[in-house]
Scaffold this active site. Structure first.
Site, PDB file in Angstrom:
ATOM      1  N   SER A  84     -73.265  42.698  52.798  1.00 48.98           N
ATOM      2  CA  SER A  84     -72.639  41.367  52.827  1.00 48.98           C
ATOM      3  C   SER A  84     -73.299  40.420  53.816  1.00 48.98           C
ATOM      4  O   SER A  84     -72.847  39.289  53.987  1.00 48.98           O
ATOM      5  CB  SER A  84     -71.147  41.495  53.136  1.00 48.98           C
ATOM      6  OG  SER A  84     -70.964  42.147  54.361  1.00 48.98           O
ATOM      7  N   THR A 198     -68.726  39.442  56.081  1.00 52.31           N
ATOM      8  CA  THR A 198     -69.363  38.436  56.945  1.00 52.31           C
ATOM      9  C   THR A 198     -69.165  38.781  58.407  1.00 52.31           C
ATOM     10  O   THR A 198     -68.082  39.192  58.798  1.00 52.31           O
ATOM     11  CB  THR A 198     -68.643  37.088  56.695  1.00 52.31           C
ATOM     12  OG1 THR A 198     -68.855  36.730  55.348  1.00 52.31           O
ATOM     13  CG2 THR A 198     -69.140  36.012  57.634  1.00 52.31           C
ATOM     14  N   THR A 216     -73.820  35.446  56.801  1.00 54.46           N
ATOM     15  CA  THR A 216     -73.346  36.167  55.609  1.00 54.46           C
ATOM     16  C   THR A 216     -74.286  35.961  54.429  1.00 54.46           C
ATOM     17  O   THR A 216     -75.038  34.983  54.391  1.00 54.46           O
ATOM     18  CB  THR A 216     -71.941  35.638  55.209  1.00 54.46           C
ATOM     19  OG1 THR A 216     -71.417  36.437  54.154  1.00 54.46           O
ATOM     20  CG2 THR A 216     -71.983  34.200  54.738  1.00 54.46           C
ATOM     21  N   ARG A 226     -73.969  28.132  45.442  1.00 52.68           N
ATOM     22  CA  ARG A 226     -72.641  28.093  46.075  1.00 52.68           C
ATOM     23  C   ARG A 226     -72.786  28.333  47.587  1.00 52.68           C
ATOM     24  O   ARG A 226     -73.507  29.205  48.032  1.00 52.68           O
ATOM     25  CB  ARG A 226     -71.753  29.174  45.465  1.00 52.68           C
ATOM     26  CG  ARG A 226     -70.345  29.266  46.070  1.00 52.68           C
ATOM     27  CD  ARG A 226     -70.266  30.310  47.169  1.00 52.68           C
ATOM     28  NE  ARG A 226     -68.884  30.515  47.624  1.00 52.68           N
ATOM     29  CZ  ARG A 226     -68.575  31.236  48.677  1.00 52.68           C
ATOM     30  NH1 ARG A 226     -69.498  31.826  49.401  1.00 52.68           N
ATOM     31  NH2 ARG A 226     -67.313  31.379  49.037  1.00 52.68           N
ATOM     32  N   THR A 249     -63.485  34.855  58.125  1.00 51.23           N
ATOM     33  CA  THR A 249     -64.078  35.701  57.096  1.00 51.23           C
ATOM     34  C   THR A 249     -63.136  35.697  55.901  1.00 51.23           C
ATOM     35  O   THR A 249     -61.955  35.406  56.043  1.00 51.23           O
ATOM     36  CB  THR A 249     -64.308  37.127  57.634  1.00 51.23           C
ATOM     37  OG1 THR A 249     -64.897  37.931  56.610  1.00 51.23           O
ATOM     38  CG2 THR A 249     -63.022  37.778  58.097  1.00 51.23           C
ATOM     39  N   GLY A 250     -63.670  35.994  54.738  1.00 52.51           N
ATOM     40  CA  GLY A 250     -62.830  36.003  53.537  1.00 52.51           C
ATOM     41  C   GLY A 250     -63.305  34.969  52.536  1.00 52.51           C
ATOM     42  O   GLY A 250     -64.465  34.544  52.574  1.00 52.51           O
TER      43      GLY A 250
HETATM   44  C1  SD4 Z   1     -67.974  33.247  52.065  1.00 51.18           C
HETATM   45  N1  SD4 Z   1     -66.612  33.748  53.973  1.00 51.18           N
HETATM   46  O1  SD4 Z   1     -69.129  33.086  51.664  1.00 51.18           O
HETATM   47  C2  SD4 Z   1     -67.775  34.152  53.251  1.00 51.18           C
HETATM   48  C3  SD4 Z   1     -67.807  35.554  52.758  1.00 51.18           C
HETATM   49  C4  SD4 Z   1     -66.802  36.450  53.293  1.00 51.18           C
HETATM   50  O2  SD4 Z   1     -65.209  38.026  52.704  1.00 51.18           O
HETATM   51  O3  SD4 Z   1     -66.472  36.434  54.454  1.00 51.18           O
HETATM   52  N2  SD4 Z   1     -66.235  37.238  52.409  1.00 51.18           N
HETATM   53  O4  SD4 Z   1     -67.002  32.726  51.530  1.00 51.18           O
END
Ligand code: SD4
Length: 337
Positions: A84, A198, A216, A226, A249-250
């Site tokens: 990731s 991330t 990330t 994106r 994160t997320g």
């Molecule tokens: C995103 N926040 O690209 C990052 C990826 C991530 O759990 O943290 N995913 O949206």
């Protein structure tokens, strides 16, 4: 006409009130301005532990928080087993690994790269954007061109393992982030039940200064081009050396909508502790769309100038790592669901 006049008068009075308050709010330090000078570093997820160790090497020698966070997040960036972040990150739907990263220092200095291909250490490119250009963000081909000019070598970031997972995904081509992070797209793929994501990192050095970094490969199998929250100053990361710092994160789309990390820092400025500020930001996401919030993961991690830290997530399963002179530990963040 009378109503319109009354409206204008009230609006002007309102603006005057805002202006009168602005002076006190604009650059106000946190109400309690105690500054911690015991170095400390915190970062997202279990893999933050190794990253913190690299940052700690800098901090323990009384190095600068900025150098610490860069050194720290370079660890998962270079790890091919981490799918990731950086090298070995899962690609977008076209099979291209595109990286997002940003960094922020103790003087509102910031640098960011978005949708950068072919360079493992996106965070170092982001730092150079901050230090060597008049800009804050470079994206796509321009970011790559700048990186190559700065001496970075063009690499292939798609490992055979990540390529295989992408080919597997192509069979269904479904982009559906699921309820919990362990079930997010990149974790539902064969053999992918690991707790990786991330990395967002915040450090405070022996001078009491704070810096942060976030890097990330973004959501796996996203559309090409994106960009998530991670490289957006104020969304994936924010540092205000007067108050504190936050990272996230997320599912980035949810974080961008509320400019999440900036919100957390501003809430700390108003006196909330880091955990309470993170919780309030998570609740802001829920208030926008409660049904959507049940289906995705977002986690915030924050630290204030006193060196107090805390986190909060939508779903359970979000962890963060802490390293200081007193502890080296991984914590489970509290969550709403
Ligand atoms: C995103 N926040 O690209 C990052 C990826 C991530 O759990 O943290 N995913 O949206």
């Amino acid at each position: 006409m009378t109503t319109r006049r009354k409206f204008l008068r009230l609006s002007l009075l309102g603006s005057a009130g805002v202006l009168a308050n602005r002076k006190s709010v604009a650059a106000a330090p946190a109400k309690d301005n105690t500054v911690n000078k015991e170095p400390i570093v915190i970062s997202t997820w279990n893999f933050g532990k190794e990253a913190n160790s690299a940052a700690w090497e800098v901090l323990a020698k009384k190095g600068r928080a900025l150098d610490a966070v860069e050194a720290g997040v370079k660890v998962p960036e270079a790890d091919p087993n981490n799918q990731s972040v950086g090298y070995g990150g899962l690609p977008d739907r076209d099979g291209r690994v595109t990286l997002d990263a940003c960094i922020m220092d103790e003087k509102y200095g910031c640098g960011s790269v978005m949708c950068l291909e072919h360079v493992t250490h996106a965070i170092s490119v982001a730092r150079l954007v901050m230090e060597k250009t008049p800009h804050v963000v470079l994206a796509g081909d321009g970011a790559l061109q700048f990186a190559l000019e700065q001496g970075f070598k063009k690499e292939n970031l798609l490992t055979p393992e990540s390529e295989q997972k992408w080919k597997e995904w192509l069979k269904t081509s479904k982009y559906e982030p699921q309820v919990n992070v362990e079930n997010q797209l990149y974790h539902t793929m064969p053999g992918g039940k690991d707790n990786h994501d991330t990395i967002g990192m915040i450090a405070q050095d022996a001078s009491g200064n704070m810096s942060g970094a976030c890097t990330t490969s973004g959501m796996a199998y996203k559309m090409h081009g994106r960009v998530g929250d991670s490289p957006i100053i104020g969304a994936g990361l924010y540092v205000d050396n007067e108050v504190g710092a936050a990272t996230s994160t997320g599912v980035g789309e949810e974080v961008i909508r509320i400019v999440g990390s900036h919100l957390v820092v501003e809430l700390m400025r108003q006196g909330l502790k880091p955990e309470a500020a993170c919780k309030a930001a998570v609740e802001r996401i829920i208030s926008r769309n409660p049904e959507q919030a049940k289906k995705v993961q977002v986690g915030f991690l924050a630290m204030n100038k006193k060196g107090e830290y805390g986190a909060y997530a939508l779903q359970s399963g979000f962890t963060y790592a802490v390293r200081s002179g007193k502890e080296e530990k991984i914590y489970d963040a509290k969550s709403i669901y």
